[in-house]
Write an enzyme that holds these catalytic residues in place. Structure first.
Site, PDB file in Angstrom:
ATOM      1  CE1 TYR A 165      -3.912   2.241   0.548  1.00  0.00           C
ATOM      2  CE2 TYR A 165      -2.420   3.438   2.004  1.00  0.00           C
ATOM      3  CZ  TYR A 165      -3.597   3.380   1.286  1.00  0.00           C
ATOM      4  OH  TYR A 165      -4.452   4.456   1.281  1.00  0.00           O
ATOM      5  CG  ASP A 260       5.498   3.926   1.497  1.00  0.00           C
ATOM      6  OD1 ASP A 260       5.556   4.697   2.481  1.00  0.00           O
ATOM      7  OD2 ASP A 260       4.428   3.603   0.949  1.00  0.00           O
ATOM      8  CE  LYS A 288       0.006   4.884   7.945  1.00  0.00           C
ATOM      9  NZ  LYS A 288      -1.392   5.344   7.925  1.00  0.00           N
TER      10      LYS A 288
END
Length: 452
Positions: A165, A260, A288
């Site tokens: 993702y 990522d 995040k």
């Protein structure tokens, strides 16, 4: 309101005798459900919705717990999709935001004091970062990382891994959660609305399979701009040598390697997965944890790649546009600085990893006690539950081979018991999880096992 005031307000609300809903639904929360159903597609704010008898409306949160607007309490293992590594309403983060609010909340994407300070902090901690740009989300960060790679190499294609993702944009929503197997390197769109031209620029490989990655890279060496990878893909740990192997493949074909680190950044170490595993990418994306609960993301890496977005180069060949009204927003920057200051304290990551291992071991004992065919998997502060798994998964297809329907049903029961997870998805621990939180979680998990 001060941090002390927030804490007092949370404590003043009567806590239920046990965690979870157990039929307790207030007229206030029911009215909020009705409003959401009327005005929000699916009655939801995003791509996930809970079952009717497990859904709730967040009211307030502190540490590792939160309450809904009916007053029911939950121990949180979703943690804002992993953002709240310090826990909810951390006093230092609260105070930093309060102090910044008094100075101003938004200046547009021009230099501001906390943004300048944070840029130096990120570059100090993250090995690959020579220069960086801030974004508002991790999705924006991966989008810009791909654009930078295309601009730098003059090539169009990006290799990603099945089940990975990288956000919600068109160049990420391919083979993220395919219902049918990818015919490598062809991808499977995860959503309607993706142009064929965007889909055709994505090459899909199998995670933890260097032979597959190398074959695809070699076959597309003249067109491959970058390999983008989650160093830990969802909950799948890299096999020894896998990340280093990707570094070599990228070097051999002349493309960039993008880590990522939206999830792994500041969760595994101050320098992220690249420090933890000892492999240096060309670019890295963030999100995040960095924002401490506020919308903060970023992309950074080699100076020669990042300098393509120097606004002084507008109009020149090779200029790569990167901008955003809220990029470097001072509230997010202040929250990020306070978060990093907490994470820099000695023993932080040892404690975070220990909490994760204590939870995993306790849950494994409960599964064994009830004779349930499921595995608790994961690494460090991340964990997952897989029904029918025979150990740690190596790739997306290992996860697909497990019983996903049983997992969602069990996760829904966990929520009813006050053990909050995002059904079917990876979960996290935070530094705020106490022994009492873990014991309450074990009791809720035990109750869910009995229901199963």
């Amino acid at each position: 309101m001060t941090a002390q005031g927030d804490s007092a307000a949370l404590a003043a609300r009567p806590a239920p005798a046990t965690l979870g809903r157990h039929g307790r639904l207030s007229t206030l929360e029911q009215s909020e459900f009705d409003i959401a159903k009327a005005y929000l597609p699916g009655g939801a704010l995003g791509g996930n919705a809970l079952a009717e008898d497990a859904k709730f409306v967040f009211a307030e949160a502190k540490g590792a717990r939160f309450k809904d607007t009916s007053g029911n309490q939950y121990v949180d293992y979703c943690l804002g999709s992993g953002a709240m590594v310090l826990g909810h309403a951390h006093p230092a983060v609260q105070q930093a935001v309060i102090d910044q609010v008094a100075k101003g909340t938004h200046y547009f994407a021009y230099l501001n004091e906390p943004a300048v300070k944070l840029a130096a902090q990120v570059a100090r901690h993250v090995p690959c970062v020579e220069k960086l740009r801030f974004t508002v989300s991790g999705s924006e960060a991966t989008f810009h990382a791909m654009r930078l790679a295309r601009g730098f190499t003059g090539r169009e294609k990006i290799m990603k891994f099945e089940g990975a993702y990288h956000g919600h944009h068109d160049y990420a929503q391919v083979s993220t959660a395919p219902k049918r197997e990818s015919n490598f390197p062809e991808g499977v769109p995860d959503t309607g609305g993706i142009p064929k031209g965007a889909r055709d620029t994505l090459l899909i490989a199998r995670y933890n399979d260097l032979d597959c990655a190398r074959q695809i890279a070699e076959a597309n060496r003249d067109d491959l701009a970058a390999i983008i990878v989650e160093p830990i893909q969802r909950i799948i740990s890299p096999q020894p040598g896998f990340l280093a192997g990707l570094r070599k493949i990228a070097d051999d074909v002349g493309c960039l390697l993008i880590f990522d680190e939206v999830v792994t950044g500041w969760r595994l170490a101050l320098g992220g997965a690249q420090e933890h595993f000892g492999v240096m990418p060309d670019l890295s994306t963030f999100g995040k944890v960095l924002g401490g609960g506020l919308p903060v993301g970023g992309v950074g890496g080699r100076a020669d790649v990042m300098d393509q977005c120097d606004p002084g180069k507008k109009g020149q060949e090779g200029f790569v546009y990167q901008n955003g009204t809220l990029n470097g927003n001072p509230l997010g920057m202040a929250a990020a600085l306070a978060t990093l200051a907490e994470l820099e304290k000695p023993g932080t990551y040892e404690r975070l990893f220990a909490i994760g291992e204590t939870l995993r071991q306790g849950l494994r004992k409960l599964l064994a006690r009830h004779g349930i065919d499921a595995a608790i998997v994961g690494y460090g502060p991340m964990w997952h539950l897989l029904f029918g798994a025979k150990g740690e998964p190596r790739d997306y297809r290992d996860i697909q081979a497990t019983d996903g329907k049983k997992l969602v049903a069990f996760d829904t029961e966990l929520i009813r018991q006050g053990f909050f997870v995002l059904p079917g998805n990876r979960r996290f621990v935070s530094l705020a999880h106490t022994d009492q939180d873990l014991e309450a979680s074990f009791a809720a998990f035990d109750a869910a096992c009995r229901k199963l």
